[in-house]
Structure formats: C-alpha cells, structure tokens
Design a protein around this motif. Structure first.
Motif, PDB file in Angstrom:
ATOM      1  N   TYR A  96       5.293  -1.806   2.743  1.00 52.15           N
ATOM      2  CA  TYR A  96       6.610  -1.159   1.491  1.00 52.15           C
ATOM      3  C   TYR A  96       6.953  -1.947   1.039  1.00 52.15           C
ATOM      4  O   TYR A  96       7.156  -1.877  -0.085  1.00 52.15           O
ATOM      5  CB  TYR A  96       7.915  -0.987   3.056  1.00 52.15           C
ATOM      6  N   GLU A  97       7.002  -3.502   0.599  1.00 54.47           N
ATOM      7  CA  GLU A  97       7.068  -4.414  -0.160  1.00 54.47           C
ATOM      8  C   GLU A  97       6.209  -3.958  -0.412  1.00 54.47           C
ATOM      9  O   GLU A  97       6.416  -4.310  -1.907  1.00 54.47           O
ATOM     10  CB  GLU A  97       7.165  -5.719   0.778  1.00 54.47           C
ATOM     11  N   HIS A 147       0.166   5.161   3.630  1.00 57.90           N
ATOM     12  CA  HIS A 147       1.253   5.074   5.112  1.00 57.90           C
ATOM     13  C   HIS A 147       0.174   3.597   5.594  1.00 57.90           C
ATOM     14  O   HIS A 147       1.766   2.756   5.819  1.00 57.90           O
ATOM     15  CB  HIS A 147       1.030   5.856   5.935  1.00 57.90           C
ATOM     16  N   GLU A 176      12.288   6.739  -2.906  1.00 56.48           N
ATOM     17  CA  GLU A 176      12.593   5.484  -1.269  1.00 56.48           C
ATOM     18  C   GLU A 176      11.822   6.538  -0.676  1.00 56.48           C
ATOM     19  O   GLU A 176      11.361   6.596   1.197  1.00 56.48           O
ATOM     20  CB  GLU A 176      13.699   6.044  -1.693  1.00 56.48           C
ATOM     21  N   ILE A 228       5.868   4.959   4.967  1.00 55.57           N
ATOM     22  CA  ILE A 228       5.102   4.374   5.103  1.00 55.57           C
ATOM     23  C   ILE A 228       6.214   2.813   5.923  1.00 55.57           C
ATOM     24  O   ILE A 228       5.743   2.506   6.737  1.00 55.57           O
ATOM     25  CB  ILE A 228       5.427   3.236   3.407  1.00 55.57           C
ATOM     26  N   LEU A 229       7.245   2.952   6.357  1.00 55.40           N
ATOM     27  CA  LEU A 229       7.847   1.787   6.753  1.00 55.40           C
ATOM     28  C   LEU A 229       8.492   2.381   8.758  1.00 55.40           C
ATOM     29  O   LEU A 229       8.323   1.695   9.175  1.00 55.40           O
ATOM     30  CB  LEU A 229       9.336   1.675   5.950  1.00 55.40           C
ATOM     31  N   HIS A 230       7.992   3.398   7.949  1.00 56.31           N
ATOM     32  CA  HIS A 230       8.625   4.274   9.638  1.00 56.31           C
ATOM     33  C   HIS A 230       7.633   5.076  10.396  1.00 56.31           C
ATOM     34  O   HIS A 230       7.611   5.199  11.868  1.00 56.31           O
ATOM     35  CB  HIS A 230      10.085   4.903   9.285  1.00 56.31           C
ATOM     36  N   LEU A 284       8.714   5.486   0.467  1.00 55.30           N
ATOM     37  CA  LEU A 284       8.654   4.567   0.908  1.00 55.30           C
ATOM     38  C   LEU A 284       9.058   4.434   2.879  1.00 55.30           C
ATOM     39  O   LEU A 284       9.096   3.658   3.494  1.00 55.30           O
ATOM     40  CB  LEU A 284       9.196   3.649   0.215  1.00 55.30           C
ATOM     41  N   ASP A 285       9.785   5.536   2.453  1.00 53.42           N
ATOM     42  CA  ASP A 285      10.739   5.529   4.449  1.00 53.42           C
ATOM     43  C   ASP A 285       9.003   6.148   5.410  1.00 53.42           C
ATOM     44  O   ASP A 285       9.250   5.266   6.294  1.00 53.42           O
ATOM     45  CB  ASP A 285      11.035   6.633   3.656  1.00 53.42           C
ATOM     46  N   LYS A 302       7.055  -1.380  -3.446  1.00 51.01           N
ATOM     47  CA  LYS A 302       8.259  -2.110  -4.047  1.00 51.01           C
ATOM     48  C   LYS A 302       7.919  -2.612  -5.324  1.00 51.01           C
ATOM     49  O   LYS A 302       8.166  -2.453  -6.201  1.00 51.01           O
ATOM     50  CB  LYS A 302       9.565  -2.598  -3.150  1.00 51.01           C
TER      51      LYS A 302
END
Length: 362
Positions: free
Chosen positions: A209-210, A175, A221, A227-229, A224-225, A213
């Motif tokens: 997130y980047e 995260h 995904e 990590i982003l949120h 990744l969600d 990717k």
C-alpha cells in the motif's frame, strides 16, 4: 516490446531498447539500439547501473525470465499466448522497477489489464490451463498474474461490470507487490516461519500500500484497498487491520479467494502444491471457518473448470487418462477417457478413485 533486467542477466547479442545509464548521475553509457558484445560487458562490469531495458527477440525472454516462459510452451501460437506474454513482460518490468526508488509508469499495466479481461471472458479453460503452470523461483510474479486471472474469472462469473473487473484485475496483479520489501530469506525459507518472521511477512500488505502511494500517487484507492486488505478474513481474524464482513470490499473478498486457491495450488519452499480438487476442498473449509466469503467461494466453485477438457491425469489406481468433461456442480470429479483402453469412466461414481497427479507434457 521490451523487458527490464539487471547486469547479471545481460548477455552478448541482446539489443538495448533504451540507453544504459548510471544509477547515480543517470549519464548514458550505451545508446539505445546497441547490440551487446563482450567489450560492452567488460566496460559495464562493476559500474553502478540503472535498470537495463532490452528488446524482446527470439531467445531473449528465456535468458531473462527462465522458468517463467515455460508456461507459453504448452500453448499454440494464438492471441492468448501473445496476451499472456505481454502480461508476463509488463509485470516483470513493474516488479523490477518496484525494487528501485522511482515512480512506476502504469500505462503498460492499463493495456495488459484490458487484454487480461478479454482473455478471461473469452476462454475459461485457457485461464485454468495458464494458471496450472508454476515457477518456484519467481513465485510472487507468476502468483500475481494467476491471482489476477482467477479473480477476474470469478468477477465474470458474478457478472460484475467492466469497471469492477478492471479494479479486480489491477488489484490482483499488484496485491503482493509489498513482498518486494520482504527479505528473500523469509519468502523462501524452507520451513515454517517463526514469530518474528511472521510479523515481517504480515507487513507486506502495508508495504505494498505504501509503495503504491509513493510510486503511483494517482492510483485509484480501490486498487490500493485490495493490496491492503487481501489477507483480511470475514470473521475479523485476518491482517493487517482485522476488519471483517461487509467492511471488506467486494473486490478484496474476490481477490482473497483467488489468492488462497492459487497459493494452495503452488509448490513453495516449505510444501508441495495441492491438486485442484484438494485446493477446492480447502476453500470450502475456509468458507466454513468464516475466513473466506462463503458466497464468493460458492461462485468460484460453481463457475470454475478445475480440470479442463484435455487435461492428462494419473489416478490413484495407477491408470492414466484425459479429462473429457464433468457434470455440473461436480468439477472435482470429472469424466475421463483412459489412456490404455479408451474406456470412459466417471469419477463421480467411483468414490474410491481419486486424481493423484496432473501430467504436464514435456
């Protein structure tokens, strides 16, 4: 088992698990299996080197990881100790490679995620013991492992299926990987961040997130969600996207609770750590303010043993003792056997006496 390191930590007697290569032409400078000596160190000095991989042997880990390895000193030799060591080495390697312009092999992470889930589901008390140890110098690494342990624990309390526990474990471990792109002077600043610095630090979910990717294009995904949120809030006041409520995935809401709890329980450059019961109280406040999911906080508090049996504590009245248990729904007020008299006291019925400190054995 191997561990990634840089030339600055390479020492005589270390054995190479992989060849040492240049970072430019990728040509081999020293072969796999080489035992480093003074001549090798002189030869490699000032050369542009790729990541160095050394074989894990007695003494090697302390030379590379330093304070990180202290968590293991409190554990007896057992499967849990071996599993945590594997997780620690693997995540150290991921974070080391994450700083470089190359793809990350996540097969080792798959393996440690399985071990992490197994340990959490077998021994809750061991989870709390492991996450009670902190390293100031490698906060992002130990924090990520702790968040994964705590988040999987919460998922286990919620009786989530193994497929979701795997997502939560992966997301917890990764995260904060975006902080690798945040300048160290901001991460370790001994005081409040200014507005410009806050803008930078709040970019780390996007950076992470980047990065994933780029370095792991086939990564699920749902990982990744998280990590982003993981810094979003249920009232929509979080970052980076300001999403709220049910728009936040369940794994992201779970990791958010674990993230806040562990952050509060850790010493940072700008503040001292909170005790477990203080961190729990803060979670309550954050839930009331609609920053954290109320149901997740309630489940965490209901399920967690913040002072496992055997924890040695110092009380505000000057007495010391060991935790021997607690009543259901009141983990913050355990029952304690006093050190000097062997008297058993229940803090639930002693409102004026609090736990002042946790005593770690040296």
């Amino acid at each position: 088992m191997y561990i990634a390191t840089q030339f600055s930590k390479l020492q005589k007697g270390m054995k190479l698990s992989k060849p040492i290569r240049t970072s430019v032409s990728y040509s081999v400078l020293l072969a796999e299996g080489t035992v480093i000596n003074e001549k090798h160190l002189n030869y490699l000095y000032n050369k542009s080197l790729d990541t160095i991989y050394i074989k894990v042997e007695d003494g090697t880990l302390k030379k590379v990881l330093g304070d990180e390895i202290k968590v293991l000193d409190a554990l007896p030799d057992c499967r849990t100790k071996e599993a945590y060591l594997d997780i620690l080495c693997t995540m150290h390697n991921i974070f080391t490679i994450g700083r470089e312009d190359k793809e990350i092999d996540f097969k080792p992470v798959d393996d440690v995620v399985k071990k992490l889930i197994t340990e959490v589901t077998i021994s809750e008390d061991m989870v709390m013991q492991l996450t009670s140890f902190r390293s100031y110098h490698e906060y992002t690494l130990t924090h990520s492992i702790n968040v994964a342990l705590l988040a999987v624990f919460l998922g286990h309390v919620l009786k989530l299926p193994m497929s979701l526990l795997r997502i939560i474990a992966y997301g917890g471990l990764l995260h904060d990987i975006g902080k690798l792109r945040v300048p160290a002077e901001i991460l370790n600043k001994p005081g409040p961040l200014n507005e410009e610095e806050l803008v930078v630090i709040r970019m780390h979910p996007i950076y992470g997130y980047e990065m994933m990717k780029e370095k792991a294009p086939k990564l699920d995904e749902r990982f990744l969600d998280i990590i982003l949120h993981h810094h979003e809030k249920t009232d929509g006041s979080g970052y980076p996207e300001g999403i709220s409520g049910e728009d936040l995935s369940l794994p992201a809401r779970i990791v958010a609770v674990a993230d806040v709890y562990d952050a509060l329980s850790s010493t940072r450059s700008y503040r001292q750590r909170m005790l477990p019961h203080e961190s729990i109280e803060y979670l309550f406040v954050d839930a009331c303010r609609k920053h954290l999911d109320e149901d997740m906080v309630k489940a965490f508090i209901h399920g967690v043993t913040i002072y496992p049996a055997g924890t040695k504590v110092e009380l505000t009245n000057g007495q010391r003792g060991s935790v021997i248990g607690f009543q259901e729904f009141f983990p913050m007020r355990p029952t304690i056997r006093l050190e000097d008299t062997s008297e058993i006291i229940n803090l639930l019925y002693m409102p004026n006496v609090l736990i002042k400190n946790i005593i770690h054995q040296s």
